[in-house]
Design an enzyme around this catalytic site. Structure first.
Site, PDB file in Angstrom:
ATOM      1  N   GLY A 169      -0.821  20.145   3.291  1.00 14.69           N
ATOM      2  CA  GLY A 169       0.459  20.657   2.807  1.00 14.69           C
ATOM      3  C   GLY A 169       1.608  19.987   3.531  1.00 14.69           C
ATOM      4  O   GLY A 169       1.672  18.761   3.677  1.00 14.69           O
ATOM      5  N   GLY A 170       2.531  20.802   4.018  1.00 14.89           N
ATOM      6  CA  GLY A 170       3.732  20.280   4.666  1.00 14.89           C
ATOM      7  C   GLY A 170       3.453  19.437   5.883  1.00 14.89           C
ATOM      8  O   GLY A 170       4.285  18.607   6.271  1.00 14.89           O
ATOM      9  N   GLY A 404       2.564 -20.256  -2.786  1.00 22.22           N
ATOM     10  CA  GLY A 404       3.579 -19.304  -2.326  1.00 22.22           C
ATOM     11  C   GLY A 404       3.182 -18.684  -0.999  1.00 22.22           C
ATOM     12  O   GLY A 404       4.055 -18.322  -0.187  1.00 22.22           O
ATOM     13  N   ALA A 405       1.891 -18.567  -0.773  1.00 27.59           N
ATOM     14  CA  ALA A 405       1.432 -17.949   0.477  1.00 27.59           C
ATOM     15  C   ALA A 405       1.859 -18.787   1.690  1.00 27.59           C
ATOM     16  O   ALA A 405       2.067 -18.248   2.781  1.00 27.59           O
ATOM     17  CB  ALA A 405      -0.077 -17.772   0.448  1.00 27.59           C
TER      18      ALA A 405
END
Ligand code: HXC
Length: 510
Positions: A169-170, A404-405
């Protein structure tokens, strides 16, 4: 006076018992330590100064006025890790399942405020059942206050989260906004909604481990950066990690004395690259042979193994290492690898940690799965991260740097400060086979001609010299001198100062 002291001690003893011996025993039975036991392992001996141990919740609904426990489910304070101030909060599962009330949240935010004001790291240890159900919106408000502080502290002080039990949850969103999340295997899990809700909404049947255990978050979702065998290992590794990190974005990291000579030559590196360009080798070997004493703290070692990220030291000073890994998917850049490395580069840049990049990348991974999955945007994250980074950037191309790498991996064009290549480097738009098939398509039926074209292409482009002729590579270095070269480059860049144009903030492709 003695009576008063005895009374204080009694109140402290009571608070230290948290939810009581029965719940402490249950915690131990599950293989988990208590909040205070964890803190004791994390911090230097006797350095913990606890705050707010008498705080109680103020809820009066559901009979809660008769059910108060000192500390209210979270232990907070500060101490030192190897002598350096660190703030800490640890959820106490023995008290209302570590759930967050208004008062509990105020204890955390007090520590967050102190950490930010005093520019020291903060570590949160999570073992909790989310919002205190009896408190309703007061708990939700408490979470909001915590989240806001996470964001204000981001990039100013390191924030670390360790998940050591339930985190639901939170409770999940605060860790998600911190710099790193670590988990303990088999005893921790993280999810927004648990298995019961999942079953109701989607009709899927999953266990907590299958939904959000360390095995999932370190391999599939990449939410967690690493999993540890147990609480003790997790706490000891956090101490080790903290030694690599600065206290804040202006402090720098203390230098750790080393006996490892900065000019150490490593002859075995000369034979690291196999004769066959398609044969892999282990980038970890290169990293460990180059850095001080082979000490490498890897981040996300179980996710996107085609890129390796982590902290190490050169001449006692922390560096961030990013390296393509030919052993996994030939070191190709895909969406996961780009996201993983992009986030790591940004962490290092926030905290002034120099970047060392080892390049052996055949390009970006082709295919519909990648394109549909947003490869363009994910790849751009890494490109953006490198291009905006103003820390010292040293690049060593060991073998392939294609397409591009090549640009993305800390090339000269995106402000690489010192760009080296090994003699085995191949810097080109693509590999010889692919290139020849495109530019000599008409000769595809003639194997002899194709072989000649391939050889011509390899001779011309599969070397570091075309790039070196243009100054894109500063020097072609012999592998065995890599440590010395990097070390000297780092010293030369010590006073580097580059500022990006003023902006409110950038707009990295999220
Ligand atoms: C109050 C809680 C609690 C909670 C657990 N407890 N979670 N009390 N609020 N959220 C208490 C239990 O009543 C119990 O008290 C003790 O903690 C231990 O819990 P158990 O259930 O006995 O433990 P276990 O079987 O290990 O299960 C742990 C658990 C489960 C999986 C965390 O307790 C659970 O599902 N809790 C509820 C989780 C949840 O739905 N939280 C709200 C999420 S919504 P006793 O007295 O018996 O020891 C949320 C929204 C916030 O967080 C959004 C903000 C953005």
């Amino acid at each position: 006076m003695n009576e008063i002291i005895a009374e204080i001690e009694k109140r402290r003893e009571n608070a230290r018992l948290g939810g009581g011996q029965k719940r402490i025993d249950a915690q131990h039975k599950r293989g988990k330590l208590t909040a205070r036991e964890r803190i004791d392992l994390l911090l230097d001996e006797n350095s913990f100064e606890e705050f707010d141990m008498y705080v109680e919740h103020r809820c009066t609904d559901f009979g809660m006025q008769d059910n108060k426990i000192s500390g209210d489910g979270v232990v907070t304070g500060w101490g030192t890790i190897n002598g350096r101030t660190t703030y800490v909060f640890a959820k106490d599962f023995t008290v209302f399942g570590g759930s967050l009330s208004e008062a509990h949240a105020q204890k955390i935010t007090k520590i967050q405020d102190m950490a930010l004001r005093n520019r020291a790291p903060i570590i949160g240890l999570f073992d909790a059942g989310g919002a205190r159900i009896q408190e309703g919106v007061a708990a939700l408000g408490g979470y909001g206050e915590v989240f806001q502080r996470n964001v204000l502290s981001s990039g100013v002080i390191p924030q670390i989260s360790v998940i050591m039990g339930p985190c639901a949850g939170g409770d999940v969103y605060s860790p998600a906004m911190t710099d790193f999340i670590f988990m303990v295997k088999d005893t921790s899990y993280m999810f927004v909604t648990g298995p019961d809700v999942v079953k109701t909404v989607t009709n899927e049947t999953v266990t907590a481990e299958e939904l959000g255990g360390a095995s999932i978050h370190t391999t599939k979702s990449s939410i967690a950066d690493k999993g540890y065998e147990n609480d003790v290992e997790a706490m000891l590794q956090m101490r080790r990690l903290m030694d690599f990190l600065p206290s804040n974005n202006q402090s720098g990291v203390p230098v750790l004395p080393t006996k490892d000579a900065s000019d150490r030559v490593e002859m075995s590196l000369d034979s690291l690259i196999p004769e066959n360009p398609n044969q892999p080798y282990d980038m970890h070997e290169l990293i460990k042979k180059v850095v001080d004493e082979g000490d490498f703290f890897e981040i996300q070692d179980k996710f996107a193994g085609n890129i390796v990220t982590g902290f190490a030291r050169i001449e006692g000073e922390t560096v961030g290492i990013i390296a393509n890994q030919p052993m996994v998917l030939a070191g190709v850049l895909d969406s996961d690898a780009s996201r993983k490395a992009g986030r790591f580069v940004r962490f290092c840049d926030c905290f002034n940690i120099p970047l060392i990049t080892f390049v052996d990348v055949p390009g970006f991974l082709p295919g519909t799965a990648q394109e549909y999955g947003g490869l363009i945007k994910h790849g751009a994250k890494l490109l953006f991260a490198y291009a905006e980074a103003t820390v010292p950037k040293i690049t060593v191309i060991t073998r392939k740097a294609y397409g591009g790498a090549y640009d993305v991996m800390s090339s000269k064009h995106i402000r690489g400060d010192v760009n080296y290549a090994w003699p085995t480097a191949e810097i080109a738009v693509m590999g010889a086979k692919g290139a020849v098939e495109i530019i000599h398509r008409k000769d595809l039926g003639d194997p002899e001609k194709i072989a000649q074209h391939t050889k011509n292409y390899e001779d011309r482009f599969c070397s570091p010299f075309v790039a070196a002729e243009r100054g894109y590579i500063d020097e072609v270095i012999v592998p065995h001198n890599t440590r010395r070269r990097i070390s000297r480059a780092l010293s030369m860049l010590k006073n580097k100062k580059v500022e990006n144009p003023w902006k409110k903030h950038d707009n990295i492709p999220l």
